[in-house]
Design a protein around this motif. Structure first.
Motif, short mmCIF file in Angstrom:
data_model
loop_
_atom_site.label_atom_id
_atom_site.label_comp_id
_atom_site.label_asym_id
_atom_site.label_seq_id
_atom_site.Cartn_x
_atom_site.Cartn_y
_atom_site.Cartn_z
N PRO A 155 2.96 0.56 3.82
CA PRO A 155 3.68 -0.53 4.39
C PRO A 155 4.00 -0.58 6.04
O PRO A 155 4.12 -1.46 6.78
CB PRO A 155 4.79 -0.81 3.50
CG PRO A 155 4.68 -0.16 2.29
CD PRO A 155 3.63 0.99 2.85
N SER A 159 2.74 -3.59 8.05
CA SER A 159 3.69 -4.46 8.96
C SER A 159 2.99 -5.25 10.29
O SER A 159 3.32 -6.28 10.62
CB SER A 159 5.00 -3.83 9.09
OG SER A 159 5.11 -2.91 9.94
N ASP A 363 9.09 1.63 4.29
CA ASP A 363 7.78 1.68 4.80
C ASP A 363 6.89 2.69 4.40
O ASP A 363 5.65 2.75 4.55
CB ASP A 363 8.10 1.77 6.43
CG ASP A 363 8.55 0.52 7.04
OD1 ASP A 363 9.01 0.68 8.13
OD2 ASP A 363 7.96 -0.46 6.28
N SER A 479 4.10 -0.53 -2.56
CA SER A 479 3.31 -0.93 -1.33
C SER A 479 2.96 -2.52 -1.17
O SER A 479 3.05 -3.39 -0.30
CB SER A 479 2.15 -0.20 -0.91
OG SER A 479 2.33 1.29 -0.84
N THR A 483 4.52 -5.55 0.95
CA THR A 483 3.40 -6.43 1.55
C THR A 483 3.55 -7.90 1.39
O THR A 483 3.85 -8.71 2.23
CB THR A 483 2.25 -5.85 1.33
OG1 THR A 483 2.02 -4.50 1.64
CG2 THR A 483 1.17 -6.77 2.55
N TYR A 487 6.36 -8.40 4.53
CA TYR A 487 5.75 -8.44 5.79
C TYR A 487 4.42 -9.52 5.76
O TYR A 487 3.79 -9.42 6.67
CB TYR A 487 5.08 -7.12 5.86
CG TYR A 487 6.01 -5.95 5.85
CD1 TYR A 487 5.92 -4.68 5.36
CD2 TYR A 487 7.04 -6.00 6.85
CE1 TYR A 487 6.72 -3.64 5.51
CE2 TYR A 487 7.92 -5.13 7.24
CZ TYR A 487 7.74 -3.74 6.56
OH TYR A 487 8.92 -2.86 6.65
#
Lengths: 709, 150
Positions: A155, A159, A363, A479, A483, A487
């Motif tokens: 991630p 991002s 992240d 992840s 996402t 993000y």
């Protein structure tokens, strides 16, 4: 292994096929996982900075490279203008324009907007391949495949490279890893060929992102540590000399970089290590030629002489100002409290805040656990290239902790070291599996002994391998969830769930910009806070006062003073700047929390930070108890300033929520204090459907010269 | 002629008899010692210590319950980009613990270790790994109540 005779798929071919298959799956995955916002909304450019890049790319494809390089934009920073040609990193625009022209050449007429939207996912697929190659050089190909899989979905990288995020970082990570790959190749081989390729990749990196300063300091630090630990050899000498010379000359071809590599402190480290390399090689050469006693005398003399000269030269040049000291943005990486105390513009950007533990876990998920393992494996057998990745990991870890935005630089090295660690644990435990042992028994002349000190070898190995596989699966789930939820929001289009589960789309920004484009004269000047500058120039095609480039603090401070002063005072400033329209963002009707009232304190701080704003003091806008409130308890200075009046004009007659009085601000959760007022110097020109964007026209001077207030 | 000048000069001045040597305790540290330092700095950095120094959050938060007593709150909820000091330190302890767990597992796979030591190392290593993974997930759920749920 028995195989059908005519197929002849040897184990080597099987391996190549398997590796190719895994890598292609990683590439396709990297592209597809970034498409959430295109599927949910449409193919639109996100955020603020990408709109500037999109506008410049359109200009490049329409006008050609020379006009682009010499472009002076008078539609921004009125009345100062901006030299675009000399103040951007052109790599991103040139890449997009080249691919666009190539596709048109082979008769695929893709629109330039779609090209910009999908460029970042395309480059992340390429990044996957480069990460595989780099990790293969550092460790082995199985670690490479793991690293490719990690970086496809991590991630921290996603991002900044989703579809629609058309920003420098989208291609900069690819260029950075390519430069590192060629650097490791040149250090391992000592060939000038690989070093020149490294310099060309470095040139591409310099053209794409200001973060190239990290590279030009990391590579010399690597060489320095090799010298200190006694690993300096002719390979490193050839590699670094070539890379420094060719790379610096190439980097100076970018007009934004200009002569900085020989003038600023950020690049002096590289020059110093270059000199040190020459000295160390020369000393080694002399040591071979001279006798021991002669050499000792010469060594001592040269050491003191050269040491003294260098220190004196650096002192003189720094004191006389020929070498510029570290600039604000990079200095705040070394001293994190510098920006908070001295430069409010840098401190106000949310991406520049330090990182919390949850950002790391959010992240990177499982990679925060595997990072120490990878470091341990590298420390266990240190050689030239392992030292490089260790240094990269440690330095980027510190920088990512200072600034959230630099998590992007940490993500690739976390993937690489995490992959090395995971690969090490997996391979050492897979060797213990019974099925592997059976093969070894068949091949060996005698049967393997049962290890008495190792009870339940097979079961433990199965447990560890299954556990790690489970963790990898959880990493993938995490992840994808991150996402999809966090993000993939375009920021220019907002969406919310209504009470009955349906989706409401808030397209107010584009509505307002197109209104501006169609209903204002072509030479109208728009004043707004600097966040929205790029979007206004790209979509409304009008002249603006300040934009996201934030290169002129005094000009921004003037706008801040206008927003924070009374209407009378603000009218003087707006007449001085020739402002025709003012644009504010207001979230009180919908609950949109990134509006101008929440940013207002930054306007006050920046407005009060220059001479002409000395009458603006932050404490005036707080209540006597020190709170920032918009209701009737709030400070009268706040309730009479222009920003307050523009946001809350006519809001006092509106019902926003059940069981609440009129004028209830849904972001601050308070009923506003000053409800019933008229505007003296502004006329309301347009308010969007959900009241998010409000545009006001500045009234002309009164006919008979009377003051308006 | 220059010779005369130097000779007369050094009749008056005396060269100091310096014997500068590198001190013997100044040795290059071993690789594992450097690794230990890096691990300690990893612990400090991932705890968000730099965030703590700049933003100066409280050590734990406070909320008021129904009776009016102040209750401590461990995690700053609903925000990924804010933290209290204690939650940062606890989480980075978990991260380092997980990494060390894998290192212990790797060490316990070596060829000749007494059986008791090997079983103990394996047990401790797997416990460290499992606990840190699960606890990190729980912490994240406490911080973001909607984590992995929508």
């Amino acid at each position: 292994m028995p195989k059908v005779a005519y197929f002849r798929v040897t184990p080597e071919r099987q391996q190549i096929l398997l590796k190719g298959l895994v890598l292609s799956i990683c590439c396709v995955l990297a592209f597809c996982v970034r498409l959430f916002s295109v599927l949910r909304f449409e193919s639109v450019i996100h955020e603020f900075d990408p709109y500037f890049n999109y506008r410049t790319t359109k200009f490049l494809t329409e006008e050609g490279f020379y006009s682009f390089h010499n472009w002076f934009d008078d539609a921004a920073w009125y009345p100062l203008g901006r030299i675009i040609g000399g103040t951007i990193y052109p790599g991103l625009m040139v890449t997009a324009a080249t691919i666009y022209k190539f596709l048109h050449f082979i008769n695929i007429p893709i629109d330039i907007r779609n090209m910009c939207v999908f460029l970042a996912p395309l480059f992340s697929s390429l990044t996957t391949i480069v990460t595989y190659l780099l990790t293969k050089e550092l460790s082995n190909s199985s670690a490479g495949l793991l690293a490719a899989a990690f970086i496809a979905v991590v991630p921290g990288y996603i991002s900044r490279s989703v579809a629609g995020s058309y920003d420098n970082e989208g291609i900069a990570i690819f260029c950075m890893l390519l430069t590192y790959y060629f650097w490791i190749k040149s250090v391992k081989s000592g060939n000038v060929f690989w070093s020149v390729l490294c310099s060309i990749a470095y040139f591409y990196m310099v053209s794409s992102w200001g973060g190239y300063v990290f590279l030009i300091n990391l590579i010399p630090i690597h060489v320095l540590f090799c010298i200190i630990t006694g690993r300096f050899s002719h390979r490193i000498y050839v590699a670094y000399t070539t890379v420094y010379c060719v790379g610096t000359i190439l980097s100076m071809q970018i007009s934004f970089v200009g002569f900085q590599p020989v003038q600023t402190s950020e690049h002096m480290g590289a020059l110093g290590v270059f000199g040190l390399c020459q000295i160390v090689s020369f000393v080694a050469f002399l040591r071979k030629k001279l006798s021991a006693a002669n050499f000792a005398i010469l060594w001592q003399t040269m050491l003191y002489l050269i040491g003294g000269v260098v220190i004196a030269a650096v002192l003189v040049l720094t004191v006389s100002g020929k070498i510029a000291p570290w600039t604000g943005r990079f200095y705040s990486l070394l001293d994190p409290s510098y920006a908070k105390n001295n430069i409010p513009i840098i401190a106000s950007v949310s991406e520049h805040q330090p990182t919390t533990w949850s950002s790391f876990y959010f992240d990177l998920h499982m990679l925060v656990f595997m990072f120490p393992v990878g470091l341990y494996v590298c420390f266990k057998d240190i050689n030239d290239h392992n030292m490089f990745i260790i240094l990269y990991g440690v330095t980027s870890m510190y920088f990512a902790a200072v600034m959230v935005r630099l998590m992007l630089v940490l993500a690739p090295v976390m993937c690489i070291l995490g992959a090395i660690g995971t690969n090490h644990v997996l391979t050492s435990y897979m060797k213990n599996l019974d099925s592997v042992q059976v093969v070894k028994e068949k091949k060996g002349p005698k049967g393997s002994k049962v290890d008495n000190t190792y009870p339940a070898k097979n079961e433990v190995a199965i447990g560890v391998v299954l556990g790690l596989t489970l963790f990898l699966g959880l990493f993938a789930t995490h992840s994808i969830w991150v996402t999809a939820e966090a993000y993939s929001s375009p920021s220019i289009v907002l969406s919310a769930r209504s009470g009955d589960g349906g989706r409401i789309i808030f397209d107010d920004f584009r509505e307002a910009y197109y209104w501006l484009r169609q209903n204002t004269p072509e030479d109208a000047k728009i004043m707004s806070w600097w966040d929205y500058g790029y979007q206004i120039t790209a979509m409304a095609n009008r002249t603006i006062i300040v934009d996201n480039n934030t290169w002129n603090n005094t000009h921004i401070s003037r706008v801040g003073q206008a927003m924070a002063s009374t209407e009378e005072h603000a009218y003087e400033i707006m007449r001085e700047l020739d402002v025709d329209y003012v644009l504010v963002i207001f979230g009180g009707m919908t609950g949109y929390s990134s509006d101008d009232i929440n940013k207002f304190l930054w306007m006050v701080r920046i407005g009060g930070s220059t001479d002409r704003g000395a009458h603006i003091k932050e404490t005036d806008y707080y209540t006597p108890t020190g709170e920032f409130r918009v209701d009737s308890e709030g400070s009268p200075t706040l309730q009479n300033c222009m920003m307050y009046k523009m946001c809350y004009y006519r809001f006092g007659q509106v019902y926003t929520e059940q069981n609440q009085p009129t004028g209830y601000d849904r972001v601050r959760n308070a009923e506003i204090g000053n409800k019933d007022f008229e505007l003296d110097v502004l006329d309301e020109a347009y308010t969007t459907e959900h009241w998010i964007v409000r545009i006001y026209k500045v009234k002309d001077l009164d006919n008979r010269g009377n003051p308006r207030t | 002629m220059a010779d005369c000048v130097y000779r007369s000069l050094f009749n008056v001045l005396e060269c100091p008899n310096l014997k500068l040597k590198k001190p013997s305790w100044f040795r290059q540290p071993s690789a594992m010692a450097v690794f230990a330092c890096v691990l300690v700095s990893y612990f400090i950095v991932t705890a968000g210590v730099i965030y703590d120094m700049i933003v100066e959050p409280p050590s734990v938060g406070q909320t008021v319950d129904e009776k009016g007593h102040a209750k401590p709150v461990a995690f700053l909820a609903y925000r990924v980009n804010g933290q209290y000091i204690m939650e940062g330190l606890a989480s980075s302890f978990l991260f380092s613990l997980g990494g060390l767990g894998f290192i212990v597992l790797d060490k316990s796979n070596a060829p000749s270790i007494p059986k008791l030591n090997r079983s103990l190392l394996m047990f401790i290593g797997s416990l460290m790994v499992v606990v840190s993974f699960c606890m990190a997930r729980v912490f994240m759920r406490m911080k973001l109540p909607g984590y992995l749920l929508s």
